[in-house]
Design a protein around this motif. Structure first.
Motif, mmCIF file in Angstrom:
data_model
loop_
_atom_site.group_PDB
_atom_site.id
_atom_site.type_symbol
_atom_site.label_atom_id
_atom_site.label_comp_id
_atom_site.label_asym_id
_atom_site.label_seq_id
_atom_site.Cartn_x
_atom_site.Cartn_y
_atom_site.Cartn_z
ATOM 1 N N ASP A 107 24.282 32.657 22.333
ATOM 2 C CA ASP A 107 22.824 32.613 22.497
ATOM 3 C C ASP A 107 22.357 33.104 23.864
ATOM 4 O O ASP A 107 21.261 32.765 24.313
ATOM 5 N N GLU A 108 23.204 33.876 24.554
ATOM 6 C CA GLU A 108 22.836 34.436 25.854
ATOM 7 C C GLU A 108 23.298 35.889 25.920
ATOM 8 O O GLU A 108 24.235 36.276 25.221
ATOM 9 N N PRO A 109 22.676 36.689 26.794
ATOM 10 C CA PRO A 109 23.156 38.057 26.987
ATOM 11 C C PRO A 109 24.343 38.131 27.944
ATOM 12 O O PRO A 109 24.873 39.207 28.196
ATOM 13 N N ARG A 110 24.748 36.989 28.487
ATOM 14 C CA ARG A 110 25.799 36.968 29.505
ATOM 15 C C ARG A 110 27.184 36.796 28.870
ATOM 16 O O ARG A 110 27.325 36.435 27.700
ATOM 17 N N TYR A 111 28.212 37.026 29.719
ATOM 18 C CA TYR A 111 29.604 36.913 29.293
ATOM 19 C C TYR A 111 30.341 36.008 30.273
ATOM 20 O O TYR A 111 30.121 36.078 31.485
ATOM 21 N N VAL A 112 31.251 35.186 29.752
ATOM 22 C CA VAL A 112 32.123 34.406 30.621
ATOM 23 C C VAL A 112 33.384 35.224 30.864
ATOM 24 O O VAL A 112 33.952 35.817 29.934
ATOM 25 N N VAL A 113 33.793 35.312 32.119
ATOM 26 C CA VAL A 113 34.981 36.086 32.489
ATOM 27 C C VAL A 113 36.212 35.207 32.278
ATOM 28 O O VAL A 113 36.385 34.191 32.953
ATOM 29 N N LEU A 114 37.057 35.588 31.341
ATOM 30 C CA LEU A 114 38.270 34.826 31.052
ATOM 31 C C LEU A 114 39.402 35.214 31.990
ATOM 32 O O LEU A 114 40.214 34.378 32.379
ATOM 33 N N ASP A 115 39.467 36.483 32.325
ATOM 34 C CA ASP A 115 40.493 36.963 33.245
ATOM 35 C C ASP A 115 39.905 38.134 34.024
ATOM 36 O O ASP A 115 39.339 39.064 33.430
ATOM 37 N N GLY A 116 40.019 38.085 35.341
ATOM 38 C CA GLY A 116 39.499 39.177 36.162
ATOM 39 C C GLY A 116 38.397 38.764 37.114
ATOM 40 O O GLY A 116 37.573 39.599 37.499
ATOM 41 N N ALA A 117 38.364 37.493 37.516
ATOM 42 C CA ALA A 117 37.319 37.028 38.434
ATOM 43 C C ALA A 117 37.337 37.817 39.743
ATOM 44 O O ALA A 117 36.277 38.109 40.312
ATOM 45 N N ASN A 118 38.526 38.194 40.207
ATOM 46 C CA ASN A 118 38.610 38.934 41.467
ATOM 47 C C ASN A 118 38.069 40.353 41.314
ATOM 48 O O ASN A 118 37.432 40.883 42.228
ATOM 49 N N ARG A 119 38.292 40.971 40.154
ATOM 50 C CA ARG A 119 37.746 42.310 39.924
ATOM 51 C C ARG A 119 36.228 42.271 39.823
ATOM 52 O O ARG A 119 35.533 43.161 40.320
ATOM 53 N N VAL A 120 35.706 41.215 39.203
ATOM 54 C CA VAL A 120 34.250 41.080 39.128
ATOM 55 C C VAL A 120 33.659 40.848 40.510
ATOM 56 O O VAL A 120 32.636 41.445 40.876
ATOM 57 N N GLU A 121 34.313 40.017 41.317
ATOM 58 C CA GLU A 121 33.824 39.780 42.680
ATOM 59 C C GLU A 121 33.903 41.058 43.510
ATOM 60 O O GLU A 121 32.985 41.353 44.293
ATOM 61 N N ALA A 122 34.971 41.832 43.338
ATOM 62 C CA ALA A 122 35.090 43.098 44.060
ATOM 63 C C ALA A 122 33.968 44.050 43.650
ATOM 64 O O ALA A 122 33.382 44.733 44.494
#
Length: 281
Positions: A56-71
């Protein structure tokens, strides 16, 4: 050699706004800075973060790759290529890492842990510790080289316990060396690590807990959850210039679709059913 990639096993790759990617765990700052430098020097995104849609949201939860998203955030990238998975896929498994703590004084480690307000240590034995962890009656448990086992107790709701878990991990990450493994069996661990102080065993979190924490801004410590993804996409090598380009999202996804078609036509996509051990990461 891997078999040619059949259509029904193709991973779902998609450009999404970086602002719509919500990590469920803390970024590891010691890994993020080298990752930024590598992205800039190599000019490609090798492995896409793995994400699941938040209902019910346009967002996604990051299951693996938090460091790549932060970068990506720190580089100011507007979009990132991700692998989108179904969190209810029965082939997708959620497990937990175990941390091996080494390189310091056992007395100092235990004094530090006992000094965390809201956390207590309770002597236990292995089967009872595993049962308490499975019932979520313990935050974690510790296994020591001499065989001593301690339950890490903490009171409160999911958010309070998550905050205490972050305090625990932050304290030993800042003062000791730690490594990730998948077992609490010391006979399997001790031959590979020197000066082991303790092994920290964490509970398995349910997908609903992970989504609830992420959507409400809470984060688990880095290196706790272990997602085993069916048909994980690796080495896509998407150019950084495409990620950074000020183009509409639809245009980037059209480019990605054509890129995928070219890969299929050239027979460059392969799937490996067997477990793989990589020595050059």
């Amino acid at each position: 050699m891997g078999a040619l990639h059949p259509v029904e096993r193709m991973p779902v790759l998609r450009f999404v706004p970086v602002e719509d990617l919500i990590p469920h765990e803390q970024a590891d700052q010691m890994r993020t800075e080298p990752l930024i430098q590598r992205l800039q020097s190599e000019g490609v995104l090798k492995n896409p973060p793995v994400v699941a849609p938040i209902p019910d949201e346009p967002r996604y939860v990051v299951l693996d790759g938090a460091n790549r998203v932060e970068a990506a955030r720190r580089l100011g990238l507007p979009h990132l290529v991700v692998q989108v998975v179904d969190y209810e896929d029965p082939r997708l498994l959620v497990d937990a890492w175990t941390h091996v703590i080494s390189g310091g004084s056992p007395e100092g480690f235990f004094a530090t842990v006992r000094g965390i307000e809201g956390i207590t240590l309770e002597p236990s034995e292995r089967l009872h510790a595993r049962a308490e962890l499975a019932r979520r009656q313990a935050l974690a448990y510790l296994v020591c080289p001499r065989g001593d086992i301690y339950l890490v107790r903490a009171e409160g709701d999911l958010y309070r316990r998550t905050a205490l878990l972050n305090l625990l991990v932050d304290i030993y990450k800042s003062r000791f060396r730690f490594y990730r493994t998948t077992t609490d069996q010391l006979e399997q661990i001790l031959p590979y690590y020197e000066q082991v102080i303790a092994v920290v065993v964490f509970p398995r979190y349910e997908p609903a807990e992970i989504i609830e924490l992420a959507r409400n801004g809470a984060r688990l410590p880095a290196g706790i959850t272990r997602h085993i993804i069916p048909y994980r996409a690796l080495r896509i090598n998407i150019p950084l210039e495409i990620l950074a380009a000020p183009l509409p999202l639809e245009e980037k996804n059209a480019w990605l679709t054509e890129w995928f078609r070219r890969k299929l036509a050239a027979r460059e996509i392969r799937v490996y059913e067997e477990s793989v051990v990589i020595f050059d990461e």
